[in-house]
Design an enzyme around this catalytic site. Structure first.
Site, short mmCIF file in Angstrom:
data_model
loop_
_atom_site.label_atom_id
_atom_site.label_comp_id
_atom_site.label_asym_id
_atom_site.label_seq_id
_atom_site.Cartn_x
_atom_site.Cartn_y
_atom_site.Cartn_z
N HIS A 375 71.74 -23.13 -51.28
CA HIS A 375 70.37 -23.42 -50.86
C HIS A 375 69.38 -23.50 -52.00
CE1 HIS A 375 72.25 -22.68 -47.00
NE2 HIS A 375 71.44 -23.65 -46.65
N CYS A 688 73.19 -35.37 -42.06
CA CYS A 688 72.11 -34.82 -42.90
C CYS A 688 72.62 -33.88 -44.01
CB CYS A 688 71.06 -34.11 -42.04
SG CYS A 688 71.70 -32.69 -41.15
#
Ligand code: PEP
Ligand code: MG
Length: 762
Positions: A375, A688
């Site tokens: 992330h 995505c």
């Protein structure tokens, strides 16, 4: 609590303490004699203390030759005349490998290089330890004996401590002449190029800033022991007061956060820690050197601890030592924005830490070990911050303030680049800006393939600040809004009204373009201190996403409430993460219905239309996509998680993440199976995952039938250009023929296929 072990002082080779040896080294260095004499005194102090027949110090010259600078036991005439090339002989090997070398039969070691002038023929045992500073070998400390003496691990460790101190004083100017110290400095500050991995492309130029700022420079030996002792006492008092103050300021904190600060406080007040610091100062070290010394001893012990709790506390101890060094230097703690243009250097970091930095000055990111789909990488990509990883040495090789160039495309880091290198990158940076301007001009061109297939290009976002990129890139809407990123920035969970304001602003800025809000996917590396939960051994497969929402609906219900309020009177698109079974969608829909009822009862305006989507990111969901499709309005493939679970390769693990290519025919076949089933179920499906950032992978996704892709803003321009050059049918046929080949990746062949069709690949 006592953090001391029963034997606080590592014993020297002959059983005498290293503290005693350091005291003698201090006395030798303090002599007002020539630099050569000082070095010779030091050599004899070490030789005597460790009872070796020979003790020699070789130092590295700027031309990388190792020169004998001082010896006890070898012929004196050899000093400054015996040299060894880098990597030559046992000494060269130690310097080059950065590792100690022990043998009890040196002359028969394959690397042995005989130097008759030294008279070392009769010596059998050999212990060589590199003098390492800033990740570089500055020389070698050698001990030799005529007998076949065996050095124990403890002895090697103790000699390493001496070598570390020697390296420190060689660079500090306390030992060598000023010219020699300057030569050492030159060696330490040479330009360097480190090769790592490309994570976020682009060039960044700026000054190095560490996430954990390094200790300020300091002297090693003290001139006045009682003054040092006073400085140490004062710093300990200040440290304790600052920790007390921190506890008081955070008095409202509960649970784990409070425990952490309390533990920290216990360390600051630990008697054993203070005693060891004082003992080190009494042996002649400065207060700073004492702090470093005790910190290193603690590190060595705690890294061996079996108890994971103890190992985790290491961070607290390091941090405490760091605070002490800052207090001793009188320097205030700098934040990350010490320079107008900075490059942040860290071993690893979480997305929340990155978000705390000032965006305008943060130009690039260098992380020791982090993977492309972690992330922090996703946030860096969203912020368009060029990033490289796999360069752990960077932390040792550069100093704060050094000029750095991050070449995110090549995965390289240039430390203190020469003017030529710098000029090249300044030009590259200009080219990069021009290229972005060109893509901006193409933003309204239709993303249609040569054979007339329309591709819908959406953008991934995580912060309200990202939304204006929608208009700059010409994306059709936000295909994935990672709502949890907003949660990670603050020190507490945003309230319903705060969340409402955030989503409202995002919708306002999108100016009619749709936004797919993905409900918070907390877990894995996406946690803030205030939301630390559970102790899953493998958080990526643990209590996260929809699973957590199903068990503890409080957070998701608040979020749904905020989303309903923000989209009053408009269309609202909501997507749920980490769906595994279709029944989880029923539970999530139940929460939404209850929130809708609640809003109705309160007489609030509802969105004019609500569309629900599911993320397909577990193999279980991908295989049974039809069952999930029947319960939602749209599907979106979270390829980052899906690939991690398909290959059983942790997306956050630098070691395994890069091993498996999404262009593996098996993975493509698996995805195609899902795409075909979703089509049969008449459910719109988009992709995505971050893999679409790579144009070659994105083209392959079109080949297996995907017609909507959501990607970071920076990837959109090159992707639109690619779409307009390819023929979707042709790619489908090409991939179909290869889905069952035994090849492990189609990348090489497919890249060739695309370049032959005029696709520019960076
Ligand atoms: C994914 O898993 O591919 C995804 C888009 O979600 P995230 O990266 O936020 O887990
Ligand atoms: Mg995911």
């Amino acid at each position: 609590m006592n953090i001391e072990t029963p034997n606080p002082d590592p014993s020297a080779p002959n059983g005498r303490s290293t503290t005693e040896l350091f005291r003698r080294m201090h006395d030798a260095v303090a002599q007002d004699v020539s630099a050569q004499k000082r070095l010779d005194l030091l050599t004899s102090v070490i030789a005597k203390h460790v009872e070796s027949d020979v003790c020699s110090i070789y130092l590295r010259r700027p031309d990388d030759v190792l020169e004998l600078y001082s010896t006890v036991g070898l012929n004196r005439e050899a000093v400054h005349s015996t040299t060894l090339d880098w990597g030559e002989g046992l000494v060269g090997l130690v310097a080059k490998s950065h590792r100690p070398l022990v043998t009890d039969d040196a002359p028969h070691h394959p690397a042995f290089a005989y130097r008759p002038e030294t008279g070392e023929d009769k010596l059998h045992s050999f212990l060589g330890v590199p003098l390492i500073r800033s990740g570089k070998s500055l020389g070698v400390l050698v001990l030799q004996n005529t007998t076949s003496r065996k050095y124990t691990d403890e002895e090697v460790e103790a000699v390493q401590a001496v070598a570390a101190l020697l390296a420190e004083i060689s660079a500090s100017g306390e030992l060598l002449s000023s010219e020699e110290t300057a030569a050492v400095g030159e060696m330490l500050h040479r330009p360097e190029r480190l090769r790592g991995y490309a994570i976020v492309s682009g060039v960044a130029i700026g000054r190095a800033v560490f996430l954990q700022p390094p200790a300020p420079k300091h002297k090693v030996f003290a001139n006045d022991v009682s003054r040092e002792s006073d400085r140490l006492d004062k710093a300990i008092e200040e440290l304790r007061a600052s920790v007390d103050d921190m506890l008081e300021r955070n008095a409202s904190l509960g649970g784990v956060s409070r425990e952490v600060i309390e533990t920290y406080r216990l360390f600051a007040y630990d008697r054993g820690w203070k005693d060891r610091l004082q003992a080190a100062v009494l042996s002649g070290l400065t207060a700073e050197a004492a702090v470093e010394q005790v910190k290193n001893e603690n590190r060595a012990r705690m890294l061996q601890a079996r108890d994971s709790y103890l190992r985790e506390r290491l961070h607290d101890l390091d941090d405490l030592a760091h605070r002490m060094l800052r207090l001793l230097s009188g320097e205030p703690r700098k934040n990350g924005n010490a320079y107008d243009e900075c490059i942040l250097v860290a071993q690893s970091m979480g997305p929340a830490e990155l978000l705390e930095y000032d965006r305008d000055s943060l130009k690039g990111l260098v992380l020791g070990e982090v993977s492309a789909t972690s992330h922090v990488a996703i946030v860096a990509r969203a912020l368009n911050i060029p990033m490289v990883t796999g360069v752990s040495e960077a932390l040792e090789r550069c100093e704060e303030g050094d000029e750095l160039v991050v070449d995110g495309g090549a995965g390289e880091l240039h430390i203190r680049p020469t003017s030529d290198v710098l000029e090249t990158f300044v030009a590259k940076l200009e080219f990069q800006t021009e290229r972005q301007a060109e893509f901006a001009k193409e933003k309204d061109l239709q993303a249609r393939t040569r054979d007339g297939q329309d591709i819908s290009i959406m953008m991934n976002a995580g912060l309200v600040l990202d939304i204006p990129h929608l208009h700059e890139t010409g994306a059709k809407g936000v295909g994935l809004f990672r709502t949890e990123l907003q949660f990670l920035i603050g020190s507490q969970l945003p309230s319903v009204s705060e969340q409402t304001a955030i989503y409202k602003e995002a919708l306002l800025l999108a100016d009619g373009k749709p936004i797919i809000f993905r409900t918070a996917d907390i877990g894995g590396d996406k946690t803030a201190d205030y939301m630390k939960h559970g102790n899953d051994v493998n958080p990526a497969m643990g209590w996260r996403g929809l699973r957590m929402a199903v068990d503890r609906p409080g957070m998701i219900r608040q979020q749904l409430r905020a989303l309903l309020a923000a989209a009053a009177g408009r269309e609202l698109r909501i997507m749920f993460p980490m769906v595994t079974l279709a029944s989880e969608i029923d539970v999530a829909r139940g929460f939404l219905s209850r929130e809708i009822e609640r809003a109705k009862r309160a007489g609030k305006t509802l969105p004019k239309d609500i569309k629900i989507g599911a993320m397909i990111e577990t193999p279980a969901a991908a295989w049974r996509v039809g069952a999930i499709a029947s319960k939602v309005d749209f599907l979106s493939v979270g390829g980052n998680d899906l690939a991690q679970f398909y290959f059983a390769a942790d997306r956050d693990s630098e070691r395994v993440q890069r091993r498996y290519d999404p262009l593996n025919p098996g993975f493509l076949e698996f995805l195609k199976h899902m795409v075909d089933r979703a089509r049969a179920a008449k459910s719109p499906l988009s992709y995505c995952g971050e893999q679409a950032t790579d144009p070659v992978t994105a083209a392959a996704l079109i080949g297996i039938g995907i017609r909507e892709l959501s990607m970071p803003a920076t990837a959109i321009g090159p992707f639109r250009r690619l779409v307009r050059l390819i023929n979707a049918e042709e790619i489908s046929a090409w991939i179909d023929e290869r889905l069952e080949t035994p090849q492990e990746s189609l990348r090489k062949e497919f890249t060739k296929f695309l370049t032959a069709r005029g696709v520019e690949l960076e």
